[in-house]
Design a protein around this motif. Structure first.
Motif, PDB file in Angstrom:
ATOM      1  N   MET A 320       2.496  11.727   7.245  1.00 23.54           N
ATOM      2  CA  MET A 320       1.713  11.986   6.026  1.00 23.54           C
ATOM      3  C   MET A 320       1.541  10.665   5.260  1.00 23.54           C
ATOM      4  O   MET A 320       0.553   9.987   5.424  1.00 23.54           O
ATOM      5  CB  MET A 320       2.393  13.024   5.151  1.00 23.54           C
ATOM      6  CG  MET A 320       3.063  14.134   5.940  1.00 23.54           C
ATOM      7  SD  MET A 320       2.205  15.654   6.030  1.00 23.54           S
ATOM      8  CE  MET A 320       3.579  16.725   6.457  1.00 23.54           C
ATOM      9  N   GLY A 321       2.560  10.322   4.436  1.00 26.67           N
ATOM     10  CA  GLY A 321       2.432   9.104   3.662  1.00 26.67           C
ATOM     11  C   GLY A 321       2.965   7.893   4.404  1.00 26.67           C
ATOM     12  O   GLY A 321       3.841   8.016   5.260  1.00 26.67           O
ATOM     13  N   VAL A 322       2.430   6.717   4.077  1.00 28.23           N
ATOM     14  CA  VAL A 322       2.905   5.473   4.689  1.00 28.23           C
ATOM     15  C   VAL A 322       3.243   4.461   3.607  1.00 28.23           C
ATOM     16  O   VAL A 322       2.617   4.431   2.551  1.00 28.23           O
ATOM     17  CB  VAL A 322       1.865   4.839   5.644  1.00 28.23           C
ATOM     18  CG1 VAL A 322       1.768   5.620   6.927  1.00 28.23           C
ATOM     19  CG2 VAL A 322       0.503   4.731   4.995  1.00 28.23           C
ATOM     20  N   ALA A 323       4.230   3.642   3.903  1.00 32.67           N
ATOM     21  CA  ALA A 323       4.624   2.590   2.964  1.00 32.67           C
ATOM     22  C   ALA A 323       5.005   1.354   3.757  1.00 32.67           C
ATOM     23  O   ALA A 323       5.388   1.454   4.929  1.00 32.67           O
ATOM     24  CB  ALA A 323       5.809   3.054   2.116  1.00 32.67           C
ATOM     25  N   VAL A 324       4.893   0.195   3.116  1.00 32.11           N
ATOM     26  CA  VAL A 324       5.219  -1.054   3.810  1.00 32.11           C
ATOM     27  C   VAL A 324       5.946  -1.997   2.858  1.00 32.11           C
ATOM     28  O   VAL A 324       5.682  -2.011   1.657  1.00 32.11           O
ATOM     29  CB  VAL A 324       3.942  -1.713   4.381  1.00 32.11           C
ATOM     30  CG1 VAL A 324       3.011  -2.173   3.256  1.00 32.11           C
ATOM     31  CG2 VAL A 324       4.277  -2.861   5.318  1.00 32.11           C
ATOM     32  N   VAL A 437       6.055  20.894  -5.758  1.00 34.44           N
ATOM     33  CA  VAL A 437       5.299  20.809  -4.508  1.00 34.44           C
ATOM     34  C   VAL A 437       4.487  19.516  -4.555  1.00 34.44           C
ATOM     35  O   VAL A 437       3.300  19.522  -4.851  1.00 34.44           O
ATOM     36  CB  VAL A 437       4.377  22.036  -4.340  1.00 34.44           C
ATOM     37  CG1 VAL A 437       3.775  22.054  -2.944  1.00 34.44           C
ATOM     38  CG2 VAL A 437       5.138  23.326  -4.609  1.00 34.44           C
ATOM     39  N   SER A 438       5.156  18.417  -4.283  1.00 36.39           N
ATOM     40  CA  SER A 438       4.523  17.115  -4.453  1.00 36.39           C
ATOM     41  C   SER A 438       3.610  16.777  -3.282  1.00 36.39           C
ATOM     42  O   SER A 438       3.882  17.140  -2.139  1.00 36.39           O
ATOM     43  CB  SER A 438       5.595  16.035  -4.593  1.00 36.39           C
ATOM     44  OG  SER A 438       6.391  16.288  -5.725  1.00 36.39           O
ATOM     45  N   ARG A 439       2.574  16.056  -3.592  1.00 37.55           N
ATOM     46  CA  ARG A 439       1.658  15.573  -2.558  1.00 37.55           C
ATOM     47  C   ARG A 439       1.405  14.072  -2.772  1.00 37.55           C
ATOM     48  O   ARG A 439       2.212  13.263  -2.393  1.00 37.55           O
ATOM     49  CB  ARG A 439       0.349  16.381  -2.597  1.00 37.55           C
ATOM     50  CG  ARG A 439       0.538  17.865  -2.211  1.00 37.55           C
ATOM     51  CD  ARG A 439       0.942  17.999  -0.736  1.00 37.55           C
ATOM     52  NE  ARG A 439       1.002  19.381  -0.299  1.00 37.55           N
ATOM     53  CZ  ARG A 439       2.118  20.106  -0.175  1.00 37.55           C
ATOM     54  NH1 ARG A 439       3.287  19.576  -0.503  1.00 37.55           N
ATOM     55  NH2 ARG A 439       2.082  21.347   0.257  1.00 37.55           N
ATOM     56  N   GLY A 440       0.281  13.705  -3.413  1.00 35.67           N
ATOM     57  CA  GLY A 440      -0.002  12.282  -3.590  1.00 35.67           C
ATOM     58  C   GLY A 440       0.984  11.632  -4.544  1.00 35.67           C
ATOM     59  O   GLY A 440       1.322  12.202  -5.576  1.00 35.67           O
ATOM     60  N   VAL A 441       1.470  10.462  -4.159  1.00 34.17           N
ATOM     61  CA  VAL A 441       2.399   9.695  -5.005  1.00 34.17           C
ATOM     62  C   VAL A 441       1.917   8.247  -5.061  1.00 34.17           C
ATOM     63  O   VAL A 441       1.551   7.682  -4.026  1.00 34.17           O
ATOM     64  CB  VAL A 441       3.835   9.729  -4.422  1.00 34.17           C
ATOM     65  CG1 VAL A 441       4.753   8.791  -5.203  1.00 34.17           C
ATOM     66  CG2 VAL A 441       4.403  11.140  -4.425  1.00 34.17           C
ATOM     67  N   ALA A 442       1.898   7.678  -6.256  1.00 34.77           N
ATOM     68  CA  ALA A 442       1.581   6.258  -6.396  1.00 34.77           C
ATOM     69  C   ALA A 442       2.394   5.690  -7.548  1.00 34.77           C
ATOM     70  O   ALA A 442       2.658   6.391  -8.533  1.00 34.77           O
ATOM     71  CB  ALA A 442       0.092   6.060  -6.651  1.00 34.77           C
ATOM     72  N   TYR A 443       2.792   4.427  -7.423  1.00 38.48           N
ATOM     73  CA  TYR A 443       3.555   3.816  -8.509  1.00 38.48           C
ATOM     74  C   TYR A 443       2.683   2.829  -9.275  1.00 38.48           C
ATOM     75  O   TYR A 443       1.703   2.309  -8.746  1.00 38.48           O
ATOM     76  CB  TYR A 443       4.824   3.117  -7.984  1.00 38.48           C
ATOM     77  CG  TYR A 443       4.552   1.859  -7.189  1.00 38.48           C
ATOM     78  CD1 TYR A 443       4.506   1.891  -5.809  1.00 38.48           C
ATOM     79  CD2 TYR A 443       4.333   0.642  -7.826  1.00 38.48           C
ATOM     80  CE1 TYR A 443       4.245   0.753  -5.074  1.00 38.48           C
ATOM     81  CE2 TYR A 443       4.078  -0.505  -7.110  1.00 38.48           C
ATOM     82  CZ  TYR A 443       4.020  -0.453  -5.732  1.00 38.48           C
ATOM     83  OH  TYR A 443       3.748  -1.585  -5.020  1.00 38.48           O
ATOM     84  N   ALA A 509      -4.242  -2.448  -0.793  1.00 39.44           N
ATOM     85  CA  ALA A 509      -5.093  -1.510  -1.541  1.00 39.44           C
ATOM     86  C   ALA A 509      -5.190  -0.234  -0.722  1.00 39.44           C
ATOM     87  O   ALA A 509      -5.880  -0.187   0.289  1.00 39.44           O
ATOM     88  CB  ALA A 509      -6.480  -2.122  -1.758  1.00 39.44           C
ATOM     89  N   GLY A 510      -4.461   0.779  -1.166  1.00 42.42           N
ATOM     90  CA  GLY A 510      -4.449   2.058  -0.466  1.00 42.42           C
ATOM     91  C   GLY A 510      -3.223   2.180   0.414  1.00 42.42           C
ATOM     92  O   GLY A 510      -2.971   1.316   1.257  1.00 42.42           O
ATOM     93  N   SER A 511      -2.437   3.256   0.212  1.00 46.37           N
ATOM     94  CA  SER A 511      -1.249   3.517   1.042  1.00 46.37           C
ATOM     95  C   SER A 511      -0.728   4.887   0.634  1.00 46.37           C
ATOM     96  O   SER A 511      -1.479   5.687   0.080  1.00 46.37           O
ATOM     97  CB  SER A 511      -0.176   2.441   0.838  1.00 46.37           C
ATOM     98  OG  SER A 511       0.288   2.451  -0.490  1.00 46.37           O
ATOM     99  N   SER A 512       0.539   5.149   0.897  1.00 41.56           N
ATOM    100  CA  SER A 512       1.171   6.421   0.551  1.00 41.56           C
ATOM    101  C   SER A 512       0.376   7.560   1.178  1.00 41.56           C
ATOM    102  O   SER A 512      -0.080   7.459   2.323  1.00 41.56           O
ATOM    103  CB  SER A 512       1.278   6.554  -0.978  1.00 41.56           C
ATOM    104  OG  SER A 512       1.989   7.722  -1.337  1.00 41.56           O
ATOM    105  N   TYR A 513       0.193   8.634   0.421  1.00 40.26           N
ATOM    106  CA  TYR A 513      -0.557   9.799   0.900  1.00 40.26           C
ATOM    107  C   TYR A 513      -1.672  10.046  -0.094  1.00 40.26           C
ATOM    108  O   TYR A 513      -1.401  10.332  -1.268  1.00 40.26           O
ATOM    109  CB  TYR A 513       0.377  11.001   1.000  1.00 40.26           C
ATOM    110  CG  TYR A 513      -0.289  12.320   1.304  1.00 40.26           C
ATOM    111  CD1 TYR A 513      -0.748  12.609   2.582  1.00 40.26           C
ATOM    112  CD2 TYR A 513      -0.463  13.291   0.314  1.00 40.26           C
ATOM    113  CE1 TYR A 513      -1.358  13.827   2.862  1.00 40.26           C
ATOM    114  CE2 TYR A 513      -1.057  14.504   0.587  1.00 40.26           C
ATOM    115  CZ  TYR A 513      -1.500  14.768   1.862  1.00 40.26           C
ATOM    116  OH  TYR A 513      -2.100  15.981   2.145  1.00 40.26           O
ATOM    117  N   GLN A 514      -2.904   9.862   0.341  1.00 41.83           N
ATOM    118  CA  GLN A 514      -4.096  10.156  -0.458  1.00 41.83           C
ATOM    119  C   GLN A 514      -4.152   9.329  -1.748  1.00 41.83           C
ATOM    120  O   GLN A 514      -4.846   9.730  -2.671  1.00 41.83           O
ATOM    121  CB  GLN A 514      -4.136  11.643  -0.841  1.00 41.83           C
ATOM    122  CG  GLN A 514      -4.172  12.594   0.337  1.00 41.83           C
ATOM    123  CD  GLN A 514      -4.194  14.059  -0.086  1.00 41.83           C
ATOM    124  OE1 GLN A 514      -3.702  14.414  -1.146  1.00 41.83           O
ATOM    125  NE2 GLN A 514      -4.758  14.920   0.756  1.00 41.83           N
TER     126      GLN A 514
END
Lengths: 561, 397
Positions: A320-324, A437-443, A509-514
């Motif tokens: 689902m989500g990706v991080a680096v 019920v978490s979905r998109g996450v961004a910091y 620019a762009g990562s995680s889930y959605q």
């Protein structure tokens, strides 16, 4: 050129005038100790971000109803404060003429700790059945634009520079067949290093609500949502920027002919330090994909060979989500993917030469997610100890889980790193956090206080904003600024040398889930660390060094001409 | 990440839909149960009543309860799938103080339900049995196993612990307890239980391999290697154990032995895709590009084939389920029409037989079952259904 951004006025005034109130809502030093320096507080209501996701539940068990939506942080009006864009979904299927009421919403950061809803004023309230969002500067005018990955036609909203947006979907060339299906997320990177940003769009599956597959719940015997298996995968799309945010579909020409998975997460990052951005895609029960940049803007699929396609024991997972980021301090970029429960999340350690080792088991990274379904996943230093940590938004896809003691609403997971690739949860629970019920996450460091705060979209529920009030360590922030069409320095690698070692950040620019996070660079470190220098390796290849940079503020750093 | 105890016993490798965990992995549980039930102590509850003994027993009762019991036994013959009949019969048996017979019948029938993958029905019967005799460790153990097969691990824990408390000598109680603790994410509790099981069994293969797998899952590769090596010595052709050993060896950086073990696994189970993967990865790390490429190709082929066949199977299963739901909602004609629109497979024909039966068209139901037997003569369950239906028709005539 360095422009120092002063600490915001409200920060000082809050200490002097409202100090008591501020202190009372923050974790005590003892709590912070138990939390190993983290201090997250639910702040959505008090900041004024009032948003409730509508998943458009119909009773017909359309799969998109389970997928939630994304969140993006970017400074749309250029005032130095990160604004928040939230994607709306329901009803499903979306009516042809658009929704009557609910739309995506833009919340402007007022700079005093609050937000105001500027959706109508900005014209950014798109009304499709929303999934993913990417907020970044597509055309080099330094004003962040918005890409919307929808179930249905995707949209590109361009920032006019006057605080309003215009829909440039048609003119941008993104109206190709795949982008009118079920796309999930998007990422930008300068794949050919020609100075402008190319776009990778992940497509989930072929989906026709008229022919929704039928599945029964194994426990209740009633109809429930199908997983990904009955759906056919669909090709992702690589759009090459022809200049000025006009794109052409060059998926096949660029070597992405095997990008036919069930895509949910994507990012561009240089995984072998050759300065050419590679592409990593998380797929749901098909191989995750690693496309290695051949050094000419075309790509080679090394997914299997590199070890990042499947779990350690060869099983495709529900990516689902990706991080680096660099989790073990060896200076290269490691990858992490959020997966389904039991599978656990996966941590791929970069061994060099495109070999990765799944170290989820020994690192403690995987075990924490055994009972949770992971979606949004971000990597940042939440307790400013100089080590990369993870925040994972979790929540099941169905109300009644087929596994006992696994629930629809699940607690999000914070994992703190030791800088050597090992992870553990702090001894305290995330404050004010009920399972959801978490979905998109961004910091984003929305309050510019030098620590990452977290925005979390909840499927069918209210948005959550976790403000980080850590007092641990010290910090340094950088905002990159280029006069090229890649105005935000996407693809740059920033290194901070201190007496405690070297930290590295990749500008993505762009990562995680959605979702898409704060594009600025943020370093945390021990207060007693001696800061030597910051080095920026721009995507253009230029190297810039800043000796003894000023601390505890955001510096704007301009790419040398 | 390495699978959990029940999942990891999946010898066929990739299951596709199971990955998203949105489906259950009952075949795995059935495998575990088969392994453990066979080795388990069946105890006093193995004798099943025959029709003649039933008649003798019923003769000792009052005329009305005798008739009732005989009628229930007839219904058991024609509708062996209905647990309610067994429960009714048990009540009658208990009422005439034949509790042991009731328990024998309940335990035997529940074991059959477990064998045919119907754990919920087994749970119904065993709950009754445990209610009748709560201090029996074997019944508690069987109930724990039934809950486990039903993937209700919370419910399983109590009976399993009770069985141990009551002094069950069956070591599978410990192995099952370890497995459900692990499945529930309580690995730190599972570990000592497995260690206890190892001691209790004199270092038998099953607990050794389970603890080895748990440690492998936790990334404790050295100890996992030792335990799995020992387990493999006890059961040298157990593919699951050998695969785990290869993984543990890989984790503990004993590359040559890991490669040799993977090779042994793919010899024993050429379609075990994940073994080809492990081998391919290690060969690539060793610089053997050709060898690695060949293994990746096999892996890729197996995975993609499984993925597609699984996708098609899931679609078909869904459509059959759709018809089943229509039937449950009384939409018999719609269900038959829907099934008529599907490609004729054994499962579709079985559903059709059920739908025709619900419509009272027994001849058409028999015809559907006959066609199913022709399509897959090896399906004993279909043959049994056919026989049962024919008996029912004969009786009704």
């Amino acid at each position: 050129m360095i422009e120092r951004r002063a600490r915001p006025r409200w920060w000082w005034s809050s200490l002097m005038v409202g100090g008591l109130l501020v202190v009372s809502t923050k974790a005590s030093p003892a709590q912070q100790d138990a939390c190993r320096g983290t201090a997250l507080t639910e702040a959505a209501d008090e900041t004024g971000i009032l948003f409730v996701h509508d998943r458009g539940e119909t009773g017909n068990f359309y799969n998109p109803e389970t997928m939630g939506s994304g969140v993006a942080w970017f400074d749309y009006d250029g005032d130095g404060w990160l604004d928040c864009y939230l994607v709306q979904s329901g009803p499903f299927p979306p009516p042809a003429e658009g929704r009557a009421a609910a739309t995506n919403q833009m919340f402007r950061n007022t700079g005093d700790g609050g937000f105001e809803d500027v959706t109508a004023r900005t014209g950014a309230g798109e009304m499709g059945y929303g999934q993913g969002v990417l907020g970044a500067d597509f055309d080099g005018d330094r004003m962040p634009d918005i890409y919307l990955a929808n179930w249905g036609v995707d949209r590109l909203l361009m920032n006019r520079g006057d605080g309003t947006y215009e829909d440039r979907t048609t003119e941008s060339g993104i109206e190709v067949e795949g982008a009118s299906g079920w796309s999930s997320g998007a990422a930008l990177g300068d794949a050919d290093r020609d100075g402008d940003l190319d776009l990778y769009l992940v497509i989930y599956v072929e989906h026709d609500p008229e022919n929704e597959p039928f599945c029964l719940h194994p426990s209740t015997g009633e109809r429930w949502y199908c997983g990904p298996s009955p759906f056919e995968p669909k090709m992702d799309i690589f759009f090459r920027n022809q200049g000025g945010a006009v794109f052409e579909d060059e998926t096949l020409e660029a070597g992405f002919e095997t990008a036919n998975g069930k895509g949910l997460g994507v990012l561009f990052v240089d995984l072998n330090d050759d300065q050419w951005p590679d592409v990593y895609v998380a797929n749901d029960m098909t191989f995750n994909l690693l496309f290695v940049n051949k050094g000419d803007g075309t790509f080679e699929d090394l997914s299997l060979m590199s070890g990042v396609a499947v779990s350690r024991d060869g099983m495709p997972e529900a990516g689902m989500g990706v991080a680096v980021g660099d989790v073990d301090g060896d200076g290269d970029a490691d990858l992490a993917v959020a997966n389904f429960d039991v599978q656990t999340n996966t941590l791929y350690i970069n061994q060099g030469d495109f070999f990765f080792e799944d170290n989820s088991a020994a690192s403690g990274f995987g075990a924490a997610s055994f009972n949770y379904v992971g979606f949004g996943l971000v990597m940042a230093d939440f307790n400013r100890d100089g080590n990369m940590d993870f925040f994972n938004g979790t929540g099941h896809t169905v109300e009644i889980s087929p596994r006992a003691n696994v629930y629809y609403e699940q607690p999000d997971v914070l994992l703190l790193g030791d800088g050597m690739g090992n992870f553990s949860e702090p001894d305290c629970p995330l404050p004010n956090q009920r399972p959801s019920v978490s979905r998109g996450v961004a910091y984003a460091d929305y309050d510019n206080d030098g620590d990452p705060d977290v925005g979390i979209q909840r499927s069918g529920r209210a948005f959550s904003l976790l403000r980080n009030d850590t007092r641990a360590g010290s910090w340094l922030g950088l905002r990159l600024w280029s006069d090229t069409p890649n105005s935000e320095g996407v693809g740059a690698v920033v290194s901070l040398r201190t007496s405690k070692g070297v930290q590295k950040r990749w500008v993505i620019a762009g990562s995680s889930y959605q979702s898409s996070s704060d594009i600025r660079v943020l370093f945390g470190f021990d207060k007693d660390a001696k800061i030597h220098e910051v080095e920026i390796l721009w995507q253009s290849g230029k190297v810039q060094q800043i000796h003894q940079p000023p601390l505890e503020s955001y510096l704007t750093v301009r790419e040398p001409l | 990440m390495t699978r959990s105890p029940l999942l990891s016993l999946m010898l066929v490798g990739f299951s596709g839909s199971g990955g998203s965990s949105r489906r259950l992995c009952l075949p795995l549980l059935a495998l575990v149960l088969a392994l453990l039930l066979l080795s388990g102590n069946a105890g006093a509850w193995e004798i099943e009543p025959t029709e003649s003994s039933a008649q003798q027993e019923a003769a000792a009762s009052s005329p009305s309860s005798m008739e009732e019991e005989l009628e229930l036994r007839r219904r058991m013959m024609t509708h062996p799938e209905q647990p309610e009949i067994y429960l009714e019969l048990a009540d009658i048996q208990v009422s005439r103080s034949a509790t042991d017979e009731a328990l024998t019948m309940l335990a035997g029938s529940s074991r059959r339900f477990l064998g045919s993958g119907e754990p919920k029905k087994a749970v119904m019967l065993l709950s009754k049995a445990v209610e009748l005799r709560p201090e029996d460790p074997e019944l508690q153990l069987l109930l724990g196993k039934a809950h486990t097969q039903n993937r209700d691990f919370e419910a399983a824990e109590g009976p399993l612990r009770k069985a141990l408390e009551l002094g069950s000598q069956d070591p599978s109680a410990l192995v099952f307890l370890g497995a459900i603790l692990w499945e529930s994410g309580r690995m730190e509790e599972a570990e000592p239980v497995y260690r206890q099981a190892i001691e209790a069994t004199g270092r038998a293969h099953m607990p050794l391999s389970q603890l080895g797998r748990l440690l492998l899952w936790q990334g404790q590769y050295q100890e996992a290697t030792e335990l799995l090596r020992e387990a493999a010595q006890r059961s040298p052709r157990d593919v699951g154990t050998l695969f785990d050993l290869a993984e543990a060896l890989r984790g503990s950086n004993q590359i040559e032995e890991a490669i040799a073990t993977y090779r042994r696994v793919v010899l024993l189970a050429p379609n075990l895709n994940k073994a080809h993967y492990g081998l391919a990865i290690l060969l690539a790390r060793q610089g053997d590009r050709e060898g690695s490429k060949a293994e990746f190709e096999i892996y890729n082929h197996l995975i993609l084939a499984a993925e597609e066949s699984n996708r098609m199977a899931e679609i078909e299963e869904g459509e059959v389920d759709r018809a089943g739901l229509m039937l449950r909602q009384g939409q018999v004609e719609e269900a038959i029409a829907h099934l008529d629109s599907l490609e004729e497979t054994v499962e579709v024909l079985l559903a059709k037989a059920q739908a025709y039966r619900a419509a009272g068209e027994l001849e058409a139901s028999v015809e559907s079952l006959q066609r199913a037997v022709v399509l897959d003569p090896s399906r004993q369950d279909v043959r049994q259904m056919l026989t049962s239906l024919r008996m029912e028709m004969a009786q009704s005539r």
